[in-house]
Design an enzyme around this catalytic site. Structure first.
Site, short mmCIF file in Angstrom:
data_model
loop_
_atom_site.label_atom_id
_atom_site.label_comp_id
_atom_site.label_asym_id
_atom_site.label_seq_id
_atom_site.Cartn_x
_atom_site.Cartn_y
_atom_site.Cartn_z
N HIS A 1 1.19 0.78 5.27
CA HIS A 1 0.52 -0.23 6.10
C HIS A 1 1.53 -1.22 6.66
CE1 HIS A 1 -3.72 0.45 4.13
NE2 HIS A 1 -3.21 1.53 4.66
N ASP B 1 -0.14 2.21 1.21
CA ASP B 1 -0.53 0.82 1.50
C ASP B 1 0.72 0.10 1.99
OD1 ASP B 1 -1.80 -1.81 1.49
OD2 ASP B 1 -3.34 -0.89 0.25
#
Ligand SMILES: *[C@@H]1O[C@H](CO)[C@@H](O)[C@H](O)[C@H]1NC(C)=O
Ligand SMILES: *[C@@H]1O[C@H](CO)[C@@H](O)[C@H](O)[C@H]1NC(C)=O
Ligand SMILES: *[C@@H]1O[C@H](CO)[C@@H](O)[C@H](O)[C@H]1NC(C)=O
Ligand SMILES: *[C@@H]1O[C@H](CO)[C@@H](O)[C@H](O)[C@H]1NC(C)=O
Ligand SMILES: *[C@@H]1O[C@H](CO)[C@@H](O)[C@H](O)[C@H]1NC(C)=O
Ligand SMILES: *[C@@H]1O[C@H](CO)[C@@H](O)[C@H](O)[C@H]1NC(C)=O
Ligand SMILES: *[C@@H]1O[C@H](CO)[C@@H](O)[C@H](O)[C@H]1NC(C)=O
Ligand SMILES: *[C@@H]1O[C@H](CO)[C@@H](O)[C@H](O)[C@H]1NC(C)=O
Ligand SMILES: *[C@@H]1O[C@H](CO)[C@@H](O)[C@H](O)[C@H]1NC(C)=O
Length: 407
Positions: A246, A223
């Protein structure tokens, strides 16, 4: 062991904590060395007691502490926690969902709260979140609360350095209501060995905090690599290698009605971003009934990206349809942003598009700069294209963007 006059004790702990070059003074501070209690036992009570009563607490190499109850290390001052061995969080999911600390921000859970003033956490050892059982359970229960490994909360002057963290059940680090926090040479890795991914394993989330530095670190996760949540100011993120993440991400901001979110004075520099969903990103909500805020003075510079879906992104209509965004533009203004010297390759997920700067209508973005952008998509998509909406872009790479469409 507080037999020294206070001023001497403070001096004794302050010098080694900051410089590490004063052995004669180290010897005068109280130091406690921990051993594990043995198979089947919880080492959390002994770890807590040592940190509360000793200036320096050492977990020696070869020792693994089995942590099976929460670590409340808040309100501690002038402490050195030296982890050469391992801190392992016992994966008893049912226990932790009922007993981990509750963190109001995004209704998170936490194994370990670290707070107070002047704290050094180091030692070359490992914090092991034992994430695999959590990844597998989360795959069949998406409302499972999963604890953050380390939450630096209500703290000032905290340094975390030369530490590895592995397999966080969810986020690795949260910096919450803290100031003067430094992470240096921290290695994060979340890898699932089953078909169930290590989801939501953010490297760092920063919330209501000022003066935070994250540098010289290596991150492999699933993430955000680093995420700047509401009320993050004066942050330096430098020399990171992020893989599988991310990206370095501001927001999302302005989600909640009646709440004003600030992200100001952020510099992210010398970042290698590989196999990621995003590179440098800012996202803010629009639509009916959302909140408001400001993103001001954010620089992303010297990024080398490789196989990244969206190398540079502003999305000021986050989770909002185009028609709602033009009717209810974002109340989170975005000002003074630099995307400088960003090179490398996209993944081709967005075909030839390597950069997308999309703002709400009505001048909600201003002073957005792009310089020295040399990104390219995989060769089968031809030349790089950049898109933009409702924004004037300035800088030496402004010409890469077409006349921005307006809504
Ligand atoms: C850790 O402690 C818990 C609770 O005391 C225990 O059930 C578990 O077996 C221990 N784990 C290890 C590896 O000793
Ligand atoms: C924050 O920490 C300080 C001292 O470390 C303490 O006095 C204060 O009560 C704490 N605040 C909260 C909200 O816990
Ligand atoms: C999923 O996790 C939640 C939160 O921990 C828990 O309350 C719920 O009982 C779990 N559901 C199932 C089906 O296990
Ligand atoms: C970084 O930390 C690791 C332990 O996690 C250590 O082995 C290494 O020497 C440290 N590097 C520097 C430059 O201090
Ligand atoms: C920021 O934090 C660092 C580390 O605690 C500290 O040395 C520095 O003085 C702080 N800077 C400001 C402006 O407060
Ligand atoms: C980097 O991330 C990719 C995608 O998640 C993964 O397949 C790869 O193993 C990772 N590389 C390293 C060195 O961890
Ligand atoms: C952020 O700070 C501003 C100004 O102090 C405050 O009004 C706002 O409520 C804060 N927002 C959050 C999410 O803490
Ligand atoms: C912008 O942010 C950078 C990085 O935090 C800081 O050094 C600089 O002083 C800020 N500029 C202004 C005008 O506040
Ligand atoms: C432009 O970016 C490249 C890296 O892609 C860097 O080597 C070069 O120094 C940058 N040039 C300027 C003028 O900043």
């Amino acid at each position: 062991m507080y037999t020294l006059p206070l001023s001497v004790a403070l001096l004794a702990i302050a010098l080694p904590a900051l410089g590490g070059r004063s052995p004669s003074l180290v010897a005068r501070a109280s130091s406690c060395t921990l051993a594990a209690a043995g198979s089947g036992k919880d080492d959390a009570p002994a770890f807590l007691a040592a940190v509360k009563s000793c200036d320096t607490t050492i977990v020696p190499k070869g020792v693994t502490l089995n942590i099976s109850s929460p670590l409340d290390m808040t309100g501690i001052n002038n402490k050195h926690i030296n982890i050469q061995g391992k801190i392992s969080f016992n994966p008893d999911l049912g226990y932790w969902t009922g007993h981990a600390f509750y963190v109001p921000f995004q209704a998170q859970l936490a194994f370990w709260l670290l707070g107070g003033n002047h704290i050094l956490l180091d030692g070359g050892g490992t914090l092991d979140g034992q994430g695999q059982a959590w990844y597998d359970a989360f795959a069949s229960n998406s409302s499972l609360g999963r604890p953050i490994i380390l939450t630096v909360s209500n703290a000032s002057d905290v340094t975390v350095q030369n530490i590895a963290m592995v397999n966080a059940p969810e986020w690795f680090n949260l910096v919450n209501e803290a100031k003067g926090v430094v992470f240096d040479n921290v290695t994060l890795s979340a890898v699932s060995t089953s078909k169930n991914a290590a989801k939501n394993t953010d490297g760092w989330d920063i919330y209501r905090s000022d003066n935070v530095t994250i540098k010289n670190s290596n991150i492999n996760n699933g993430d955000d690599c680093v995420s700047f949540k509401p009320n993050t100011t004066n942050v330096l993120v430098s020399n990171l290698q992020c893989n599988g993440s991310h990206g370095i991400s501001v927001g999302s901001l302005g989600q909640y009605a009646g709440v004003y979110d600030i992200v100001e004075n952020v510099l992210a520099t010398d970042i290698k971003m590989s196999n990621a969903q995003n590179g440098a990103r800012i996202k803010a909500w629009a639509g009916k009934g959302v909140g408001s805020g400001i993103v001001k003075n954010v620089t992303f510079t010297n990024f080398i990206e490789s196989n990244v879906d969206n190398p540079i992104v502003i999305d000021q209509c986050y989770e909002t349809s185009a028609s709602d965004c033009s009717e209810y533009p974002s109340n989170t203004y975005i000002q003074d942003v630099w995307f400088d010297s960003i090179s490398g390759t996209s993944s081709g997920k967005e075909k030839s598009v390597v950069g997308s700067l999309s703002c709400s209508p009505d001048g909600r973005c201003s002073d957005i700069n792009a310089n020295n952008l040399t990104l390219s998509p995989p060769s089968k998509y031809g030349a790089a294209t950049y898109t933009c909406q409702n924004v004037n872009i300035t800088g030496t790479s402004a010409g890469l963007f077409p006349a921005c469409s307006t809504t």
